[in-house]
Write an enzyme that holds these catalytic residues in place. Structure first.
Site, PDB file in Angstrom:
ATOM      1  N   CYS A 105       0.828  -1.218   0.000  1.00 20.66           N
ATOM      2  CA  CYS A 105       0.000   0.000   0.000  1.00 20.66           C
ATOM      3  C   CYS A 105       0.858   1.263   0.000  1.00 20.66           C
ATOM      4  O   CYS A 105       0.356   2.352  -0.262  1.00 20.66           O
ATOM      5  CB  CYS A 105      -0.951   0.014   1.189  1.00 20.66           C
ATOM      6  SG  CYS A 105      -0.118   0.085   2.771  1.00 20.66           S
TER       7      CYS A 105
ATOM      8  N   CYS B  32      -2.674  -2.771   8.677  1.00 21.05           N
ATOM      9  CA  CYS B  32      -2.348  -1.420   9.165  1.00 21.05           C
ATOM     10  C   CYS B  32      -1.898  -1.493  10.635  1.00 21.05           C
ATOM     11  O   CYS B  32      -0.990  -0.765  11.048  1.00 21.05           O
ATOM     12  CB  CYS B  32      -3.543  -0.493   9.029  1.00 21.05           C
ATOM     13  SG  CYS B  32      -4.411  -0.654   7.444  1.00 21.05           S
TER      14      CYS B  32
HETATM   15 FE1  FES Z   1      -1.678   0.133   4.255  1.00 18.02          FE
HETATM   16 FE2  FES Z   1      -3.449   0.980   5.957  1.00 18.02          FE
HETATM   17  S1  FES Z   1      -3.765   0.613   3.847  1.00 18.02           S
HETATM   18  S2  FES Z   1      -1.339   0.708   6.294  1.00 18.02           S
END
Ligand code: FES
Length: 127
Positions: free
Chosen positions: A35, A104
């Protein structure tokens, strides 16, 4: 049911312990390659107790809420206790995260681990 708990929303909107700790003696930075989110954890450790902690998170709301909650959970705690903080404990303290957002909270656990590793390295250098 709402996707995010009230606690997640609270810590996202009013994150605790945000910023740079100028006199930190342990710093850990981690990222998630998928991400692209980055988390940096600053610790001020004295007598093996975490006296102060701050974080900077360049990432999603769940990452901000997780880092905020994690800092609250380790502040004032012995290093040994902070070392045992898991992402599950952070997630539970936030009253849960959606399954696709669990990574996360892993970032928060890893950032603390990275900072503690930095602390141990600095201790060894002193000796
Ligand atoms: Fe990657 Fe939250 S989407 S840390």
């Amino acid at each position: 049911m709402a996707l995010y708990s009230e606690k997640v929303m609270d810590h996202f909107r009013n994150p605790r312990n945000v910023g740079v700790l100028e006199d930190a003696n342990a710093i850990g930075e981690v990222g998630n390659a998928r991400c692209g989110d980055i988390m940096k954890m600053y610790l001020k450790i004295e007598n093996d107790v975490i006296q102060d902690v701050k974080f900077e998170t360049f990432g999603c709301g769940s990452a901000i809420a997780s880092s905020s909650m994690a800092t609250e959970m380790i502040k004032g705690k012995p290093v040994s206790e902070a070392a045992g903080l898991t992402n599950q404990a952070v997630t539970e303290a936030l009253d849960g995260l959606p399954a696709h957002k669990l990574h996360c909270s892993v970032l928060a656990e890893e950032a603390i681990q990275a900072a503690l590793k930095d602390y141990r390295r600095r201790q060894e250098e002193k000796n």
